[in-house]
Enzyme design. Structure first.
Site, PDB file in Angstrom:
ATOM      1  N   THR A  13       1.445  -0.696  -1.509  1.00  0.00           N
ATOM      2  CA  THR A  13       2.190  -1.117  -0.325  1.00  0.00           C
ATOM      3  C   THR A  13       1.223  -1.551   0.771  1.00  0.00           C
ATOM      4  OG1 THR A  13       3.940   0.385  -0.902  1.00  0.00           O
ATOM      5  CG2 THR A  13       3.753  -0.140   1.432  1.00  0.00           C
ATOM      6  N   GLY A  41       7.798   7.484  -2.246  1.00  0.00           N
ATOM      7  CA  GLY A  41       8.806   7.244  -1.228  1.00  0.00           C
ATOM      8  C   GLY A  41       9.865   8.323  -1.062  1.00  0.00           C
ATOM      9  N   ASP A  57      10.866   4.520   0.786  1.00  0.00           N
ATOM     10  CA  ASP A  57      10.755   4.807   2.224  1.00  0.00           C
ATOM     11  C   ASP A  57      10.391   3.594   3.061  1.00  0.00           C
ATOM     12  OD1 ASP A  57       8.238   4.942   0.805  1.00  0.00           O
ATOM     13  OD2 ASP A  57       7.342   5.491   2.720  1.00  0.00           O
TER      14      ASP A  57
HETATM   15  N1  ASP Z   1       6.261   4.037  -0.635  1.00  0.00           N
HETATM   16  C1  ASP Z   1       6.583   3.027  -1.588  1.00  0.00           C
HETATM   17  C2  ASP Z   1       7.891   3.351  -2.244  1.00  0.00           C
HETATM   18  O1  ASP Z   1       8.144   4.503  -2.550  1.00  0.00           O
HETATM   19  C3  ASP Z   1       5.568   2.860  -2.638  1.00  0.00           C
HETATM   20  C4  ASP Z   1       4.169   2.666  -2.149  1.00  0.00           C
HETATM   21  O2  ASP Z   1       3.803   3.084  -1.063  1.00  0.00           O
HETATM   22  O3  ASP Z   1       3.413   2.037  -2.900  1.00  0.00           O
HETATM   23  O4  ASP Z   1       8.642   2.449  -2.507  1.00  0.00           O
END
Ligand code: ASP
Length: 306
Positions: A172, A226, A203
């Site tokens: 992300t 998340g 999230d």
């Molecule tokens: N937080 C993101 C999710 O759960 C994934 C990530 O941070 O790579 O969709």
């Protein structure tokens, strides 16, 4: 300005010098882009959008081009942005046709009366917003396709790739900026988790979980598992500690990531920037692509001890 490009099992022994250089270069470009906007009196909002756009356009990160694949072989993207001056916010979840989801999130914030739009409805709204649309194939990268194939091979019934794969890397991207007017803006963009199904949304587009900004406290952008970041309202948790206690930004951010989340079993990290310009970048994983830039210095880190 502070940025991240995801946390996870990022180990030096698994990296080639070329890969390391490629990541460092995009992070550097992103910071320079943000700085050039802020140093010329531009807004933190523009700095965050353009910096995230640059990282979305890089295939290295799990956002925009380079996003991970869902269980059925599509790319569904999530993004959010929050303005600390007004507490306005915008977000999109599960979209697959807009080239830069961070711009879609901004359009929701600027031009709708809502905070979070999802799926086909969000795309219909984006059609009215002069945003660049792409063929879904645009998001294809061989690397992410192979990750999906490995995940499908390993999956443990419900496709929870994280539980079945300790080598999970998040990718992300996020940015938080403080401009000359004292305005803090935070944004986050992601493809979510490899092999996600049932229109799972993490999230990143949830205000208070993956993203939060308040000029009175700080701005935060998260990356990690998340489901934990949603349940622990991580981004808002950091801001709330500044609001209700005398903790410093670093104490607050570390408490949430390295105590609360560790105890709960939630992996990941965050970047935060407070109203005085203090920066914190804690993570409880092996590594996190991260960096910051001020009027005096620039820092880029990948591994724990950088
Ligand atoms: N937080 C993101 C999710 O759960 C994934 C990530 O941070 O790579 O969709």
């Amino acid at each position: 300005m502070v940025i991240h490009g995801g946390a996870g099992t990022i180990l030096k022994k698994n990296m080639t010098p070329e890969k390391e250089a490629a990541y460092t270069e995009v992070l550097k470009d992103a910071l320079q882009k943000g700085k050039s906007i802020l140093a010329n009196g531009g807004s933190s909002k523009d700095a965050v959008i353009q910096t995230i756009e640059l990282m979305e356009n890089s295939p290295l990160f799990n956002a925009g081009k380079g996003a991970v694949f869902t269980n059925d072989g599509t790319n569904k993207l999530d993004a959010s942005i929050m303005d600390g001056a007004t507490l306005d916010a915008g977000a999109v979840g599960g979209i697959g046709l807009v080239k830069n989801p961070i711009k879609a999130a901004n359009a929701v914030m600027e031009n709708s009366e809502h905070v979070l739009l999802s799926g086909a409805g969000a795309e219909a709204f984006c059609k009215t917003q002069n945003l660049e649309f792409v063929d879904p194939k645009y998001f294809f990268t061989e690397k992410r396709w192979q990750s999906l194939q490995r995940a499908l091979d390993k999956e443990n019934g419900m496709g929870n790739i994280f539980e079945s794969n300790p080598d999970y890397k998040f990718g992300t991207v996020g940015a938080v900026a403080l401009d000359m007017e004292g305005n803090i803006v935070a944004g986050t963009s992601t493809g979510g988790m490899t092999n996600k199904r049932f229109d799972r949304i993490g999230d990143s587009p949830i205000i208070g979980a993956g993203t939060y900004a308040d000029n009175q406290t700080c701005g935060v952008s998260c990356t990690g598992h998340g489901e934990y970041f949603i349940r622990y309202a991580v981004a808002h948790d950091v801001s709330a500690q500044l609001e209700y206690s005398n903790k410093s930004l670093d104490e607050a951010a570390n408490y949430t990531i390295n105590e609360k989340l560790v105890e709960a079993g939630g992996s990941g990290g965050l970047i935060a920037l407070d109203k005085k310009g203090n920066i914190s970048m804690p993570f409880n994983t092996e590594g996190m692509y991260r960096g910051y830039i001020t009027d005096k210095e620039q820092y880029i880190g990948i591994y724990k001890n950088d």
